[in-house]
Write a protein that holds these residues in place. Structure first.
Motif, PDB file in Angstrom:
ATOM      1  N   THR A 108      21.027  15.903   5.329  1.00 50.89           N
ATOM      2  CA  THR A 108      21.711  14.633   5.092  1.00 50.89           C
ATOM      3  C   THR A 108      22.031  14.496   3.620  1.00 50.89           C
ATOM      4  OG1 THR A 108      20.410  13.679   6.867  1.00 50.89           O
ATOM      5  CG2 THR A 108      21.571  12.149   5.415  1.00 50.89           C
ATOM      6  N   ASP A 127      22.175  13.105   0.079  1.00 50.41           N
ATOM      7  CA  ASP A 127      21.254  12.204  -0.594  1.00 50.41           C
ATOM      8  C   ASP A 127      22.005  10.966  -1.023  1.00 50.41           C
ATOM      9  OD1 ASP A 127      19.306  10.997  -1.913  1.00 50.41           O
ATOM     10  OD2 ASP A 127      19.003  12.542  -3.454  1.00 50.41           O
ATOM     11  N   THR A 128      21.701   9.837  -0.416  1.00 54.32           N
ATOM     12  CA  THR A 128      22.390   8.582  -0.727  1.00 54.32           C
ATOM     13  C   THR A 128      21.744   7.849  -1.872  1.00 54.32           C
ATOM     14  OG1 THR A 128      21.037   7.434   0.899  1.00 54.32           O
ATOM     15  CG2 THR A 128      23.145   8.319   1.656  1.00 54.32           C
ATOM     16  N   SER A 187      27.490   6.611   2.887  1.00 51.59           N
ATOM     17  CA  SER A 187      26.918   7.538   1.918  1.00 51.59           C
ATOM     18  C   SER A 187      28.024   8.298   1.194  1.00 51.59           C
ATOM     19  CB  SER A 187      25.988   8.523   2.631  1.00 51.59           C
ATOM     20  OG  SER A 187      24.994   7.838   3.339  1.00 51.59           O
ATOM     21  N   GLU A 188      27.696   8.718  -0.025  1.00 45.71           N
ATOM     22  CA  GLU A 188      28.640   9.507  -0.800  1.00 45.71           C
ATOM     23  C   GLU A 188      28.883  10.838  -0.100  1.00 45.71           C
ATOM     24  OE1 GLU A 188      30.370   8.715  -3.266  1.00 45.71           O
ATOM     25  OE2 GLU A 188      29.483   6.830  -3.941  1.00 45.71           O
TER      26      GLU A 188
END
Length: 586
Positions: free
Chosen positions: A502, A504-505, A539-540
């Protein structure tokens, strides 16, 4: 049928049975007391939990208190506190209606049973006393009759003796007559005692003891009815508060539905917007005009830094880069527009070289560390200790492959254990006498957590193995869904995917003013995908999509659960693979 008729000779059995029944009542009272203690401790823990997470009075004026999500959480805590009160009410009612009432009733039963047993013992003692009198009279009659017989024989012998005088004969006859008279009286007394004993014996076995046994039977049946009522109260006590508990749960549901994300966003905007205007475009500065100027122009001074280039804006607080605001790097956009410089008076400083704008951009770029050049770098940034990057390539490939095989073996072991626990749970559910299915819940939950953790590690090491160039055709472990242990498929929309896969937000992606993105050419789509669920793309590196939307697939899932897609307008990003149906061009 009653005990007095059928169990007339089972006094010991009846006494033991009634005592066992009273002990059962005591055991049930003790059970309910322990249940009330559990309810009280549970309620106490719930109250402490609500108190722990409830905001303090000083914290109620915080800005987030206005958010609906925050207010709903406070409502949930209040409902949980009310729920704890209902658990306390259950404990109180059980104690009053079951424990205290049954304890009082039990004392009455004990006293009543004691009275009946005393009456039975008295009747038994009276019968035994009469029997002793009968036996005594019988023995006396036997003894006196033998004496009378001996006296008669002596009189007869004396009468036949020629040497005996007449006086001796008369005396012997009188003695024999007296003994016979005494024996006759003993006989009559024995007969009377026998008649009395038989009468009392019939009274004991046909009247007194059956009556006492029937009373003990009635006592035992009343005890059974009372304890049955206690069993029912054990359930009804909780049923009476279920409507209120249901209202508490409905209140929690209502608190969840009252959350308004749009209104929360407006509140955040109102609380935090600065009101500043966005910086304008960078103006063109024609430095060629300085050639025609006189050498005595006072504007030939060299600027002292990049902020001197801002000209008319130098006196304004450019908040986005000001040290006073001290904003974290996560609040800065990936590509920030530099401040607007005003025309400078005079030639360029050697410090800036031929391109002062490039120098300004480089200075700005230094303020937005850490720098991450691309999404792919963010996605695959394993630590040195885990991916064996400090080892030579061949050793690294071997170590990664060995690690991946160990994880597969461990995961297979956990899967086998989970299946075994599931089968055992099914057996327990079908045959409750073999065991309690609830006792397997901790083991099933622990196994599910171990499986999810190992799946995450498996995905992470598969990515590193692919980067290291090891063929992972035989190492890919397919996800399973279990019916009994509650494990979720990693690729299901409501399942949890691997943390390592995932983005990293917690960090924003900051752009470097280099050519990383400019050098990348647009990749041709390799297929299409249709969204089965909506995805916010908060999220980015991700991209939002709506249910039913069709997107172009740019990069397939690498095993981490994410697929890179592109819209028709050119926007690219990553979406969860499990949220779409993918069709790859052949």
């Amino acid at each position: 049928m009653d005990w007095g008729t059928e169990l007339w000779d089972q006094y010991d059995i009846i006494e033991k049975h009634t005592q066992s029944g009273l002990e059962l009542v005591e055991k049930y009272v003790k059970f309910v007391k322990e249940r009330t203690e559990i309810e009280q401790n549970y309620a106490k823990q719930l109250r402490n939990l609500s108190k722990k997470y409830n905001p303090k009075r000083s914290g109620k004026d915080e800005p987030e208190c206005r958010l609906s999500s925050y207010q709903s959480f406070v409502d949930i805590l209040n409902e949980m506190n009310d729920y704890a009160g209902q658990r306390e009410l259950i404990a109180e009612n059980m104690m009053m209606n079951i424990c205290i009432d049954l304890t009082k009733y039990l004392q009455e039963l004990k006293q009543e049973r004691k009275t009946y047993l005393l009456d039975a013992k008295k009747a038994q003692q009276n019968l035994e006393s009469t029997y002793k009198q009968l036996d005594s009279s019988k023995k006396r009659f036997e003894r006196e009759w033998r004496e009378a017989e001996r006296a008669a024989q002596y009189a007869e012998k004396t009468d036949q003796d020629i040497n005996a005088t007449k006086a001796d004969v008369e005396k012997a006859k009188q003695q024999a007559h007296m003994r016979a008279h005494v024996a006759e009286e003993c006989k009559n007394d024995y007969a009377a005692q026998l008649q009395k004993y038989n009468k009392e014996k019939n009274q004991f076995y046909f009247s007194d003891m059956p009556l006492i046994f029937n009373k003990l039977q009635d006592l035992d049946e009343r005890r059974v009815r009372k304890v049955a009522q206690g069993y029912i109260l054990f359930s009804d006590t909780e049923k009476h508060v279920m409507p209120i508990i249901g209202k508490c749960l409905e209140g929690i549901t209502k608190a969840g539905t009252n959350v308004d994300e749009k209104n929360d966003s407006l509140i955040v905007i109102e609380q935090n917007k600065s009101g500043f205007e966005r910086p304008g475009d960078v103006e063109f500065e024609d430095y060629s005009q300085g050639i025609n100027r006189a050498s005595s122009d006072s504007s030939l001074g060299t600027p002292k830094g990049p902020m001197d280039l801002l000209g008319k804006n130098r006196n304004k607080n450019f908040w986005l880069f000001s040290k006073k605001s001290k904003l974290s790097t996560s609040t800065l956009p990936p590509f920030s527009t530099p401040p607007v410089p005003s025309p400078a008076n005079g030639p360029n400083s050697p410090k800036f070289g031929r391109d002062p704008l490039s120098y300004c951009l480089k200075e700005i770029n230094k303020t937005v560390k850490p720098r991450i050049s691309s999404f792919r770098t963010l996605r695959r940034s394993p630590t040195v200790t885990e991916d064996f990057a400090h080892l030579p390539p061949e050793q690294r490939r071997k170590r990664l492959q060995q690690k991946l095989e160990d994880i597969c073996k461990e995961l297979q072991k956990e899967v086998d254990q989970s299946e075994a626990l599931g089968k055992m749970k099914d057996v327990y559910e079908k045959n409750p006498q073999m065991g309690d299915p609830a006792s397997l819940a901790p083991q099933i939950n622990q196994t599910s957590q171990n499986i999810e953790r190992l799946r995450g590690e498996l995905n992470k090491y598969e990515t590193w193995v692919a980067e290291a160039g090891v063929r992972g055709d035989t190492l890919r472990y397919k996800s399973h869904t279990f019916n009994n242990n509650g494990a979720h498929d990693l690729l299901s929309p409501d399942g949890a995917h691997s943390d390592e896969s995932t983005p990293d937000t917690s960090q924003a992606i900051y752009a470097e003013f280099d050519d990383d993105f400019e050098d990348e050419e647009l990749t041709a789509p390799i297929g299409k995908c249709t969204a089965m669920y909506s995805f916010p793309g908060a999220s980015e590196g991700t991209i939002s999509m709506q249910e039913g939307e069709v997107l172009s697939v740019v990069e397939e899932d690498k095993g981490d659960g994410w697929t890179r897609v592109r819209r028709s307008n050119g926007d690219e990003g990553y979406i969860p693979t499990s949220y779409v149906t993918v069709s790859i061009n052949k």
